[in-house]
Design a protein around this motif. Structure first.
Motif, PDB file in Angstrom:
ATOM      1  N   PHE A  54      34.163  37.956  50.586  1.00  0.00           N
ATOM      2  CA  PHE A  54      33.891  38.660  49.284  1.00  0.00           C
ATOM      3  C   PHE A  54      35.375  39.391  49.217  1.00  0.00           C
ATOM      4  O   PHE A  54      35.551  40.323  49.456  1.00  0.00           O
ATOM      5  CB  PHE A  54      33.049  39.413  48.957  1.00  0.00           C
ATOM      6  N   ARG A  55      36.617  38.636  48.989  1.00  0.00           N
ATOM      7  CA  ARG A  55      37.723  39.074  48.850  1.00  0.00           C
ATOM      8  C   ARG A  55      38.623  38.530  47.830  1.00  0.00           C
ATOM      9  O   ARG A  55      38.340  37.341  47.112  1.00  0.00           O
ATOM     10  CB  ARG A  55      38.552  39.166  50.229  1.00  0.00           C
ATOM     11  N   TYR A  56      40.039  39.214  47.587  1.00  0.00           N
ATOM     12  CA  TYR A  56      40.834  38.742  46.467  1.00  0.00           C
ATOM     13  C   TYR A  56      42.204  38.727  47.505  1.00  0.00           C
ATOM     14  O   TYR A  56      42.542  39.707  47.815  1.00  0.00           O
ATOM     15  CB  TYR A  56      41.126  39.434  45.467  1.00  0.00           C
ATOM     16  N   ASP A  57      43.010  37.557  47.395  1.00  0.00           N
ATOM     17  CA  ASP A  57      44.335  37.545  48.112  1.00  0.00           C
ATOM     18  C   ASP A  57      45.303  37.775  47.112  1.00  0.00           C
ATOM     19  O   ASP A  57      45.629  36.737  46.222  1.00  0.00           O
ATOM     20  CB  ASP A  57      44.319  36.193  48.703  1.00  0.00           C
ATOM     21  N   ARG A  58      45.731  38.929  47.088  1.00  0.00           N
ATOM     22  CA  ARG A  58      46.806  39.282  46.154  1.00  0.00           C
ATOM     23  C   ARG A  58      48.262  38.587  46.128  1.00  0.00           C
ATOM     24  O   ARG A  58      48.790  38.365  45.381  1.00  0.00           O
ATOM     25  CB  ARG A  58      46.903  40.948  46.082  1.00  0.00           C
ATOM     26  N   GLN A  59      48.514  38.053  47.601  1.00  0.00           N
ATOM     27  CA  GLN A  59      49.809  37.539  47.567  1.00  0.00           C
ATOM     28  C   GLN A  59      49.703  36.283  47.206  1.00  0.00           C
ATOM     29  O   GLN A  59      50.581  35.772  46.548  1.00  0.00           O
ATOM     30  CB  GLN A  59      50.052  37.406  49.063  1.00  0.00           C
ATOM     31  N   LYS A  60      48.476  35.371  47.111  1.00  0.00           N
ATOM     32  CA  LYS A  60      48.031  34.045  46.724  1.00  0.00           C
ATOM     33  C   LYS A  60      47.544  34.190  45.084  1.00  0.00           C
ATOM     34  O   LYS A  60      47.773  33.208  44.489  1.00  0.00           O
ATOM     35  CB  LYS A  60      47.173  33.501  47.582  1.00  0.00           C
ATOM     36  N   ALA A  61      47.376  35.328  44.823  1.00  0.00           N
ATOM     37  CA  ALA A  61      46.865  35.557  43.443  1.00  0.00           C
ATOM     38  C   ALA A  61      45.469  34.763  43.365  1.00  0.00           C
ATOM     39  O   ALA A  61      45.530  33.805  42.431  1.00  0.00           O
ATOM     40  CB  ALA A  61      47.497  35.179  42.334  1.00  0.00           C
ATOM     41  N   LYS A  62      44.417  34.727  44.305  1.00  0.00           N
ATOM     42  CA  LYS A  62      43.502  33.821  44.373  1.00  0.00           C
ATOM     43  C   LYS A  62      42.303  34.302  44.862  1.00  0.00           C
ATOM     44  O   LYS A  62      42.443  35.021  46.121  1.00  0.00           O
ATOM     45  CB  LYS A  62      43.622  32.526  45.045  1.00  0.00           C
ATOM     46  N   PRO A  63      40.904  34.302  44.354  1.00  0.00           N
ATOM     47  CA  PRO A  63      39.979  34.716  44.768  1.00  0.00           C
ATOM     48  C   PRO A  63      39.311  33.887  46.025  1.00  0.00           C
ATOM     49  O   PRO A  63      39.491  32.765  45.620  1.00  0.00           O
ATOM     50  CB  PRO A  63      38.833  35.059  43.833  1.00  0.00           C
ATOM     51  N   SER A  64      38.489  34.518  46.908  1.00  0.00           N
ATOM     52  CA  SER A  64      37.771  33.639  47.748  1.00  0.00           C
ATOM     53  C   SER A  64      36.565  33.039  46.860  1.00  0.00           C
ATOM     54  O   SER A  64      36.348  33.308  45.930  1.00  0.00           O
ATOM     55  CB  SER A  64      37.017  34.416  48.909  1.00  0.00           C
TER      56      SER A  64
END
Length: 115
Positions: A54-64
């Motif tokens: 359960f995370r959000y990758d801010r570098q890729k601007a994409k949620p899991s």
């Protein structure tokens, strides 16, 4: 998932407020919220006490994938062009969004009358 979240929320609240700014918003804090929820409801992150999925990758601007299905993500991204990121209009209704989108309030529909 949104429908399961609604089943709990409809007994607890008439409205849901989220912070959706650039930093320190509810998406940023959500992995911690997921860990707290998982300590009570072990099916939130089965077998993963840290809720790493359960995370959000801010570098890729994409949620899991797990976050993308959550009511939090759908409320946070409600006005986006992605139809998968919209709240279910039968469960929640957008009631207020601040001028810069930092504060969002959604009305909970189909409230439990017994709660």
């Amino acid at each position: 998932p949104e429908k399961e979240s609604h089943e709990v929320i409809r007994h607890l609240a008439d409205y849901v407020l989220i912070w959706s700014g650039e930093t320190m918003d509810d998406i940023y804090k959500s992995p911690h919220m997921a860990r707290i929820a998982n300590s009570v409801y072990s099916d939130v992150c089965p077998g993963d006490i840290l809720c790493k999925e359960f995370r959000y990758d801010r570098q890729k601007a994409k949620p899991s994938e797990m976050m993308e299905g959550s009511v939090l993500w759908k409320m946070h991204s409600h006005d986006s062009t992605d139809k998968n990121s919209q709240v279910d209009p039968e469960l929640f209704q957008e009631s207020y969004t601040s001028s810069h989108g930092a504060v969002r309030i959604f009305k909970v529909l189909n409230l439990s009358q017994e709660s």
